[in-house]
Scaffold this motif. Structure first.
Motif, PDB file in Angstrom:
ATOM      1  N   MET A  94       0.751  -1.125   0.064  1.00  0.00           N
ATOM      2  CA  MET A  94       0.077   0.036  -0.054  1.00  0.00           C
ATOM      3  C   MET A  94       0.706   1.090   0.034  1.00  0.00           C
ATOM      4  O   MET A  94       1.857   1.062   0.714  1.00  0.00           O
ATOM      5  CB  MET A  94      -0.993  -0.147   1.164  1.00  0.00           C
ATOM      6  N   PRO A  95       0.400   2.314  -0.677  1.00  0.00           N
ATOM      7  CA  PRO A  95       1.168   3.431  -0.507  1.00  0.00           C
ATOM      8  C   PRO A  95       1.075   4.148   0.503  1.00  0.00           C
ATOM      9  O   PRO A  95      -0.033   4.018   1.569  1.00  0.00           O
ATOM     10  CB  PRO A  95       0.603   4.299  -1.805  1.00  0.00           C
ATOM     11  N   LYS A  96       2.144   5.076   1.148  1.00  0.00           N
ATOM     12  CA  LYS A  96       2.092   5.491   2.183  1.00  0.00           C
ATOM     13  C   LYS A  96       1.718   6.922   2.098  1.00  0.00           C
ATOM     14  O   LYS A  96       2.383   7.738   1.393  1.00  0.00           O
ATOM     15  CB  LYS A  96       3.584   5.351   3.030  1.00  0.00           C
ATOM     16  N   ILE A  97       0.482   7.557   2.456  1.00  0.00           N
ATOM     17  CA  ILE A  97      -0.068   8.849   2.153  1.00  0.00           C
ATOM     18  C   ILE A  97       0.584   9.689   3.180  1.00  0.00           C
ATOM     19  O   ILE A  97       0.436   9.386   4.443  1.00  0.00           O
ATOM     20  CB  ILE A  97      -1.609   8.767   2.107  1.00  0.00           C
ATOM     21  N   GLN A  98       1.183  10.672   2.987  1.00  0.00           N
ATOM     22  CA  GLN A  98       1.767  11.699   3.978  1.00  0.00           C
ATOM     23  C   GLN A  98       0.544  12.297   4.736  1.00  0.00           C
ATOM     24  O   GLN A  98      -0.559  12.471   4.207  1.00  0.00           O
ATOM     25  CB  GLN A  98       2.323  13.046   3.156  1.00  0.00           C
ATOM     26  N   ARG A  99       0.816  12.695   5.972  1.00  0.00           N
ATOM     27  CA  ARG A  99      -0.267  13.228   6.589  1.00  0.00           C
ATOM     28  C   ARG A  99       0.344  14.574   7.252  1.00  0.00           C
ATOM     29  O   ARG A  99       1.801  14.550   7.595  1.00  0.00           O
ATOM     30  CB  ARG A  99      -0.875  12.454   7.718  1.00  0.00           C
ATOM     31  N   ASP A 100      -0.382  15.649   7.864  1.00  0.00           N
ATOM     32  CA  ASP A 100       0.157  16.898   8.357  1.00  0.00           C
ATOM     33  C   ASP A 100      -0.400  16.360   9.840  1.00  0.00           C
ATOM     34  O   ASP A 100      -1.406  16.113  10.427  1.00  0.00           O
ATOM     35  CB  ASP A 100      -0.608  17.809   7.883  1.00  0.00           C
ATOM     36  N   PHE A 101       0.430  16.764  10.644  1.00  0.00           N
ATOM     37  CA  PHE A 101       0.362  16.544  12.410  1.00  0.00           C
ATOM     38  C   PHE A 101       0.091  18.181  12.854  1.00  0.00           C
ATOM     39  O   PHE A 101       0.950  19.030  12.380  1.00  0.00           O
ATOM     40  CB  PHE A 101       1.702  16.273  12.766  1.00  0.00           C
ATOM     41  N   THR A 102      -0.791  18.083  13.660  1.00  0.00           N
ATOM     42  CA  THR A 102      -1.351  19.473  14.332  1.00  0.00           C
ATOM     43  C   THR A 102      -0.531  19.747  15.405  1.00  0.00           C
ATOM     44  O   THR A 102       0.611  18.961  15.988  1.00  0.00           O
ATOM     45  CB  THR A 102      -2.517  19.149  14.786  1.00  0.00           C
TER      46      THR A 102
END
Length: 124
Positions: free
Chosen positions: A1-9
């Motif tokens: 599965m591709p790793k989708i970048q996430r933004d951290f608060t």
């Protein structure tokens, strides 16, 4: 599965830092107890200054050889790799184990700081 970048608060980063600091303090308490138990003529001290600061001192034959509050030798910065939060070193310490590493887990960061703290003990 591709790793989708996430933004951290900022909230997530602050919570991570608070929990990581607590883990690092626990790591130091355990490591200081082990150092004292396993090394002749060593006494140790850990004083909690406030929620985000503690001071450690190691004494050999009553003389201070390692004190974490007498200067600033290094720092860690909260960083994310797009998947998780961790720490980046300042790059001020050039030990082979950490050379070129720009992402440490909480456990690795605790070990890094402990090795920085005890480095002077091994060179005395």
């Amino acid at each position: 599965m591709p790793k989708i970048q996430r933004d951290f608060t900022q909230f997530e980063k602050d919570t991570f830092l608070r929990e990581a600091f607590s883990s690092a303090e626990d790591y130091f308490r355990t490591a200081l107890a082990n150092l004292k138990r396993e090394t002749v003529d060593v006494e140790t001290d850990l004083n909690e200054i406030h929620k985000y600061k503690f001071i450690c001192t190691a004494y050999i034959k009553g003389e201070s050889y390692s004190d974490s509050d007498n200067s600033m030798n290094d720092w860690l910065t909260v960083k994310d790799d797009g998947q998780q939060l961790g720490f980046e070193t300042s790059g001020m310490w050039f030990k082979a184990d950490y050379s070129g590493r720009n992402f440490l887990t909480v456990e690795e960061a605790s070990e890094y700081l402990w090795r920085r703290f005890t480095d002077r003990l091994t060179r005395r």
